[in-house]
Design a protein around this motif. Structure first.
Motif, PDB file in Angstrom:
ATOM      1  N   MET A  57       0.847  -1.173   0.000  1.00 26.77           N
ATOM      2  CA  MET A  57       0.000   0.000   0.000  1.00 26.77           C
ATOM      3  C   MET A  57       0.889   1.231   0.000  1.00 26.77           C
ATOM      4  O   MET A  57       1.839   1.321   0.773  1.00 26.77           O
ATOM      5  N   VAL A  58       0.571   2.159  -0.862  1.00 25.43           N
ATOM      6  CA  VAL A  58       1.231   3.450  -0.902  1.00 25.43           C
ATOM      7  C   VAL A  58       0.156   4.509  -0.712  1.00 25.43           C
ATOM      8  O   VAL A  58      -0.877   4.478  -1.373  1.00 25.43           O
ATOM      9  N   VAL A  59       0.401   5.416   0.203  1.00 26.12           N
ATOM     10  CA  VAL A  59      -0.520   6.531   0.411  1.00 26.12           C
ATOM     11  C   VAL A  59       0.025   7.713  -0.368  1.00 26.12           C
ATOM     12  O   VAL A  59       1.141   8.161  -0.129  1.00 26.12           O
ATOM     13  N   LEU A  60      -0.740   8.185  -1.333  1.00 26.72           N
ATOM     14  CA  LEU A  60      -0.313   9.311  -2.153  1.00 26.72           C
ATOM     15  C   LEU A  60      -0.685  10.609  -1.447  1.00 26.72           C
ATOM     16  O   LEU A  60      -1.848  10.850  -1.151  1.00 26.72           O
ATOM     17  N   THR A  61       0.322  11.434  -1.163  1.00 27.61           N
ATOM     18  CA  THR A  61       0.079  12.681  -0.453  1.00 27.61           C
ATOM     19  C   THR A  61       1.136  13.704  -0.812  1.00 27.61           C
ATOM     20  O   THR A  61       2.250  13.345  -1.195  1.00 27.61           O
ATOM     21  N   ARG A  62       0.783  14.959  -0.710  1.00 26.42           N
ATOM     22  CA  ARG A  62       1.733  16.046  -0.917  1.00 26.42           C
ATOM     23  C   ARG A  62       2.151  16.666   0.425  1.00 26.42           C
ATOM     24  O   ARG A  62       2.868  17.638   0.458  1.00 26.42           O
ATOM     25  N   GLN A  63       1.659  16.113   1.531  1.00 19.60           N
ATOM     26  CA  GLN A  63       2.008  16.644   2.853  1.00 19.60           C
ATOM     27  C   GLN A  63       3.494  16.447   3.127  1.00 19.60           C
ATOM     28  O   GLN A  63       4.060  15.398   2.810  1.00 19.60           O
ATOM     29  N   ARG A  64       4.113  17.454   3.710  1.00 19.26           N
ATOM     30  CA  ARG A  64       5.546  17.357   4.015  1.00 19.26           C
ATOM     31  C   ARG A  64       5.808  16.378   5.154  1.00 19.26           C
ATOM     32  O   ARG A  64       6.735  15.603   5.105  1.00 19.26           O
ATOM     33  N   LYS A  65       4.990  16.462   6.180  1.00 23.25           N
ATOM     34  CA  LYS A  65       5.176  15.584   7.334  1.00 23.25           C
ATOM     35  C   LYS A  65       4.037  14.586   7.375  1.00 23.25           C
ATOM     36  O   LYS A  65       2.907  14.916   7.728  1.00 23.25           O
ATOM     37  N   TRP A  73       7.282   3.411  -1.698  1.00 27.11           N
ATOM     38  CA  TRP A  73       7.070   3.249  -3.135  1.00 27.11           C
ATOM     39  C   TRP A  73       6.771   1.794  -3.432  1.00 27.11           C
ATOM     40  O   TRP A  73       7.077   0.908  -2.643  1.00 27.11           O
ATOM     41  N   LEU A  74       6.149   1.557  -4.594  1.00 22.83           N
ATOM     42  CA  LEU A  74       5.903   0.194  -5.045  1.00 22.83           C
ATOM     43  C   LEU A  74       6.009   0.149  -6.556  1.00 22.83           C
ATOM     44  O   LEU A  74       5.958   1.165  -7.235  1.00 22.83           O
ATOM     45  N   LYS A  75       6.177  -1.049  -7.067  1.00 19.94           N
ATOM     46  CA  LYS A  75       6.295  -1.254  -8.505  1.00 19.94           C
ATOM     47  C   LYS A  75       4.990  -1.857  -9.007  1.00 19.94           C
ATOM     48  O   LYS A  75       4.542  -2.896  -8.535  1.00 19.94           O
ATOM     49  N   TYR A  76       4.370  -1.173  -9.968  1.00 18.00           N
ATOM     50  CA  TYR A  76       3.117  -1.639 -10.533  1.00 18.00           C
ATOM     51  C   TYR A  76       3.231  -1.589 -12.051  1.00 18.00           C
ATOM     52  O   TYR A  76       3.457  -0.523 -12.627  1.00 18.00           O
ATOM     53  N   LEU A  77       3.108  -2.741 -12.690  1.00 19.09           N
ATOM     54  CA  LEU A  77       3.226  -2.867 -14.147  1.00 19.09           C
ATOM     55  C   LEU A  77       4.540  -2.287 -14.667  1.00 19.09           C
ATOM     56  O   LEU A  77       4.603  -1.671 -15.727  1.00 19.09           O
ATOM     57  N   GLY A  78       5.599  -2.456 -13.887  1.00 20.86           N
ATOM     58  CA  GLY A  78       6.916  -2.008 -14.328  1.00 20.86           C
ATOM     59  C   GLY A  78       7.212  -0.551 -14.070  1.00 20.86           C
ATOM     60  O   GLY A  78       8.277  -0.061 -14.419  1.00 20.86           O
ATOM     61  N   VAL A  79       6.273   0.168 -13.453  1.00 21.65           N
ATOM     62  CA  VAL A  79       6.483   1.580 -13.142  1.00 21.65           C
ATOM     63  C   VAL A  79       6.524   1.736 -11.626  1.00 21.65           C
ATOM     64  O   VAL A  79       5.659   1.238 -10.916  1.00 21.65           O
ATOM     65  N   PHE A  80       7.557   2.416 -11.131  1.00 20.89           N
ATOM     66  CA  PHE A  80       7.700   2.658  -9.706  1.00 20.89           C
ATOM     67  C   PHE A  80       6.901   3.903  -9.331  1.00 20.89           C
ATOM     68  O   PHE A  80       7.128   4.989  -9.872  1.00 20.89           O
ATOM     69  N   VAL A  81       5.949   3.734  -8.411  1.00 19.08           N
ATOM     70  CA  VAL A  81       5.110   4.838  -7.947  1.00 19.08           C
ATOM     71  C   VAL A  81       5.487   5.117  -6.499  1.00 19.08           C
ATOM     72  O   VAL A  81       5.459   4.217  -5.666  1.00 19.08           O
ATOM     73  N   ASP A  82       5.861   6.376  -6.216  1.00 19.75           N
ATOM     74  CA  ASP A  82       6.217   6.714  -4.846  1.00 19.75           C
ATOM     75  C   ASP A  82       5.128   7.583  -4.218  1.00 19.75           C
ATOM     76  O   ASP A  82       4.254   8.101  -4.906  1.00 19.75           O
ATOM     77  N   ALA A  83       5.194   7.724  -2.910  1.00 17.74           N
ATOM     78  CA  ALA A  83       4.135   8.378  -2.152  1.00 17.74           C
ATOM     79  C   ALA A  83       3.919   9.834  -2.538  1.00 17.74           C
ATOM     80  O   ALA A  83       2.806  10.342  -2.472  1.00 17.74           O
ATOM     81  N   LYS A  84       4.943  10.529  -2.951  1.00 16.49           N
ATOM     82  CA  LYS A  84       4.828  11.949  -3.295  1.00 16.49           C
ATOM     83  C   LYS A  84       4.686  12.184  -4.807  1.00 16.49           C
ATOM     84  O   LYS A  84       4.666  13.320  -5.251  1.00 16.49           O
ATOM     85  N   LEU A  85       4.633  11.116  -5.586  1.00 10.41           N
ATOM     86  CA  LEU A  85       4.551  11.179  -7.052  1.00 10.41           C
ATOM     87  C   LEU A  85       5.681  12.004  -7.656  1.00 10.41           C
ATOM     88  O   LEU A  85       5.492  12.752  -8.605  1.00 10.41           O
ATOM     89  N   LYS A  86       6.871  11.836  -7.095  1.00  8.66           N
ATOM     90  CA  LYS A  86       8.056  12.534  -7.614  1.00  8.66           C
ATOM     91  C   LYS A  86       8.724  11.710  -8.713  1.00  8.66           C
ATOM     92  O   LYS A  86       9.441  12.247  -9.534  1.00  8.66           O
ATOM     93  N   PHE A  87       8.566  10.386  -8.673  1.00 11.84           N
ATOM     94  CA  PHE A  87       9.079   9.442  -9.660  1.00 11.84           C
ATOM     95  C   PHE A  87      10.604   9.371  -9.719  1.00 11.84           C
ATOM     96  O   PHE A  87      11.162   8.948 -10.727  1.00 11.84           O
ATOM     97  N   TRP A  88      11.300   9.747  -8.648  1.00  9.85           N
ATOM     98  CA  TRP A  88      12.757   9.630  -8.622  1.00  9.85           C
ATOM     99  C   TRP A  88      13.169   8.162  -8.683  1.00  9.85           C
ATOM    100  O   TRP A  88      14.110   7.789  -9.375  1.00  9.85           O
ATOM    101  N   VAL A  89      12.462   7.296  -7.959  1.00 14.11           N
ATOM    102  CA  VAL A  89      12.787   5.864  -7.966  1.00 14.11           C
ATOM    103  C   VAL A  89      12.640   5.317  -9.381  1.00 14.11           C
ATOM    104  O   VAL A  89      13.493   4.562  -9.856  1.00 14.11           O
ATOM    105  N   GLN A  90      11.583   5.706 -10.091  1.00 17.56           N
ATOM    106  CA  GLN A  90      11.362   5.251 -11.463  1.00 17.56           C
ATOM    107  C   GLN A  90      12.517   5.678 -12.363  1.00 17.56           C
ATOM    108  O   GLN A  90      13.050   4.880 -13.123  1.00 17.56           O
ATOM    109  N   ILE A  91      12.901   6.920 -12.281  1.00 12.87           N
ATOM    110  CA  ILE A  91      13.955   7.440 -13.153  1.00 12.87           C
ATOM    111  C   ILE A  91      15.291   6.795 -12.819  1.00 12.87           C
ATOM    112  O   ILE A  91      16.046   6.395 -13.712  1.00 12.87           O
TER     113      ILE A  91
END
Length: 109
Positions: free
Chosen positions: A1-9, A28-46
């Motif tokens: 489970m990943v909680v998507l949020t823009r909260q800093r804390k 973060w988690l990997k779904y269909l080959g794409v890494f999705v992180d909690a802040k949707l920054k996509f650094w892990v994917q890149i």
């Protein structure tokens, strides 16, 4: 489970229980080959994409000296393979390339 949020804390990790099953959150988690992180920054994917493309490029480069094709054909094949690896899922994370650090990571490959 990943909680998507823009909260800093935001307290991570935490658990919830659904029908007796405990589910723990992750950053973060990997779904269909794409890494999705909690802040949707996509650094892990890149980062992972750049590493995978560099690894495949190195393996194919080692294989290529045994093939007697013209140089331009070899480099075209190498670049097209790398190009497709990098572009997988780009519709989702393309906006992340507006960050200079992220764009440089992929450009280095």
């Amino acid at each position: 489970m990943v909680v998507l949020t823009r909260q800093r804390k935001f307290v991570v990790p935490f658990q919830i229980e659904i029908e007796g099953q405990k589910i723990k959150s992750v950053m973060w988690l990997k779904y269909l080959g794409v890494f999705v992180d909690a802040k949707l920054k996509f650094w892990v994917q890149i980062k992972e994409t750049a590493e995978k493309a560099a690894t495949v490029l190195a393996m194919l480069s080692r294989l290529m000296p045994n093939i007697t094709w013209p140089r331009s054909s070899k480099s075209r094949i190498l670049m097209s393979v790398t190009h497709y690896i990098i572009l997988y899922g780009a519709e989702i994370w393309a906006e992340a390339l507006n960050v200079e650090k992220y764009a440089k990571k992929l450009a280095n490959v």
